[in-house]
Design a protein around this motif. Structure first.
Motif, PDB file in Angstrom:
ATOM      1  N   ASP A 157      30.100  64.242  16.179  1.00  0.00           N
ATOM      2  CA  ASP A 157      29.209  65.363  16.559  1.00  0.00           C
ATOM      3  C   ASP A 157      30.145  66.803  16.194  1.00  0.00           C
ATOM      4  O   ASP A 157      29.564  67.624  15.667  1.00  0.00           O
ATOM      5  CB  ASP A 157      28.892  65.556  18.175  1.00  0.00           C
ATOM      6  N   ALA A 158      31.566  66.751  16.470  1.00  0.00           N
ATOM      7  CA  ALA A 158      32.286  67.751  16.186  1.00  0.00           C
ATOM      8  C   ALA A 158      32.593  68.236  14.826  1.00  0.00           C
ATOM      9  O   ALA A 158      32.523  69.245  14.207  1.00  0.00           O
ATOM     10  CB  ALA A 158      33.469  67.454  17.014  1.00  0.00           C
ATOM     11  N   ARG A 161      29.237  69.496  13.541  1.00  0.00           N
ATOM     12  CA  ARG A 161      29.157  70.976  13.827  1.00  0.00           C
ATOM     13  C   ARG A 161      29.993  72.064  12.885  1.00  0.00           C
ATOM     14  O   ARG A 161      29.470  72.952  12.567  1.00  0.00           O
ATOM     15  CB  ARG A 161      29.382  71.101  15.413  1.00  0.00           C
ATOM     16  N   ARG A 162      31.350  71.322  12.767  1.00  0.00           N
ATOM     17  CA  ARG A 162      31.996  72.094  11.794  1.00  0.00           C
ATOM     18  C   ARG A 162      31.655  72.570  10.496  1.00  0.00           C
ATOM     19  O   ARG A 162      31.518  73.542   9.996  1.00  0.00           O
ATOM     20  CB  ARG A 162      33.355  71.725  11.934  1.00  0.00           C
ATOM     21  N   SER A 164      28.704  71.858   9.212  1.00  0.00           N
ATOM     22  CA  SER A 164      27.328  72.554   9.215  1.00  0.00           C
ATOM     23  C   SER A 164      27.493  74.235   9.496  1.00  0.00           C
ATOM     24  O   SER A 164      26.976  75.107   8.745  1.00  0.00           O
ATOM     25  CB  SER A 164      26.617  72.126  10.426  1.00  0.00           C
ATOM     26  N   ALA A 165      28.616  74.482  10.158  1.00  0.00           N
ATOM     27  CA  ALA A 165      28.745  75.957  10.523  1.00  0.00           C
ATOM     28  C   ALA A 165      29.399  76.451   9.193  1.00  0.00           C
ATOM     29  O   ALA A 165      28.981  77.630   8.796  1.00  0.00           O
ATOM     30  CB  ALA A 165      29.584  76.342  11.739  1.00  0.00           C
ATOM     31  N   VAL A 171      22.579  70.612  11.036  1.00  0.00           N
ATOM     32  CA  VAL A 171      23.654  69.810  11.830  1.00  0.00           C
ATOM     33  C   VAL A 171      23.009  68.341  11.418  1.00  0.00           C
ATOM     34  O   VAL A 171      23.913  67.523  11.253  1.00  0.00           O
ATOM     35  CB  VAL A 171      23.552  70.169  13.241  1.00  0.00           C
TER      36      VAL A 171
END
Length: 226
Positions: A157-158, A161-162, A164-165, A171
């Protein structure tokens, strides 16, 4: 070890899956050590870009090897201004596009391509007094005698998210793409993504960049145990 890092030869190998923070951490660490920085993934992406430019099927190993052996690949090793070129053309933005991302695992899996680029990477490492090298097979294949080997990881998940940002992408789609690349890179026959036996495993899920860099500097300085 601290004095050795500042004035003598030092090689740091940073491996791990996409989204674990390898690039940012490696560049920050290299700057802190007044060292060079080598993004080996950019080299594979550059070859992939050349393959796609030539309209070659990434699954056609023989044609891919021909492209890889003929392209004039250039890569910058200054952590504050890394760059990559193919046949004199700057392709820093192009190699991060979705087409290259979708094809790079297939190109990277070709053994002859890996042999060619590993030889180049070892030459760059040998020419540098101090260097931080990031990739997927650095501690296990490219630089097995590195002064410090680190395997950076984080929760799925982390990492999603990273990334994707970073890329301004969805995401869920990013998570699926990372899982696909992890699977391909971990199961390829030649130099798969793996943790070196003597690597320090560092889970960055709950850590920020400064904390990770500080931890790596402490490991090099002998302030903390591996």
């Amino acid at each position: 070890m601290a004095e050795k890092v500042r004035t003598g030869r030092c090689v740091v190998a940073v491996d791990g899956p996409s989204g674990s923070g390898k690039s940012t951490v490696s560049r920050r660490l290299a700057s802190a050590l007044d060292a060079h920085y080598l993004d080996t993934g950019a080299m594979y992406r550059a070859i992939t870009w050349a393959v796609l430019r030539a309209q070659v099927d990434p699954a056609d190993a023989e044609a891919v090897v021909k492209i890889a052996s003929e392209v004039d690949l250039g890569i910058g090793v200054e952590p504050d201004a890394p760059w990559v070129s193919a046949d004199g053309t700057a392709i820093d933005q192009e190699i991060r596009g979705p087409e290259v991302t979708a094809a790079v695992s297939a190109v990277s899996a070709v053994p002859a391509v890996r042999e060619l680029l590993v030889a180049m990477q070892r030459g760059i490492i040998s020419a540098a007094d101090r260097i931080v090298v990031e990739g997927r097979d650095i501690g296990s294949v490219v630089a097995p005698d590195a002064d410090l080997k680190v395997y950076l990881t984080a929760s799925a998940d982390a990492r999603a998210r990273r990334r994707s940002a970073e890329n301004a992408t969805d995401v869920s789609a990013t998570a699926a793409d990372l899982a696909r690349r992890d699977r391909l890179d971990s199961t390829r026959a030649a130099d798969p993504l793996q943790q070196a036996d003597d690597a320090v495993v560092l889970d960055t899920t709950a850590m920020n960049i400064d904390e990770v860099v500080t931890r790596l500097r402490d490991l090099l300085d002998g302030k903390v145990d591996a």
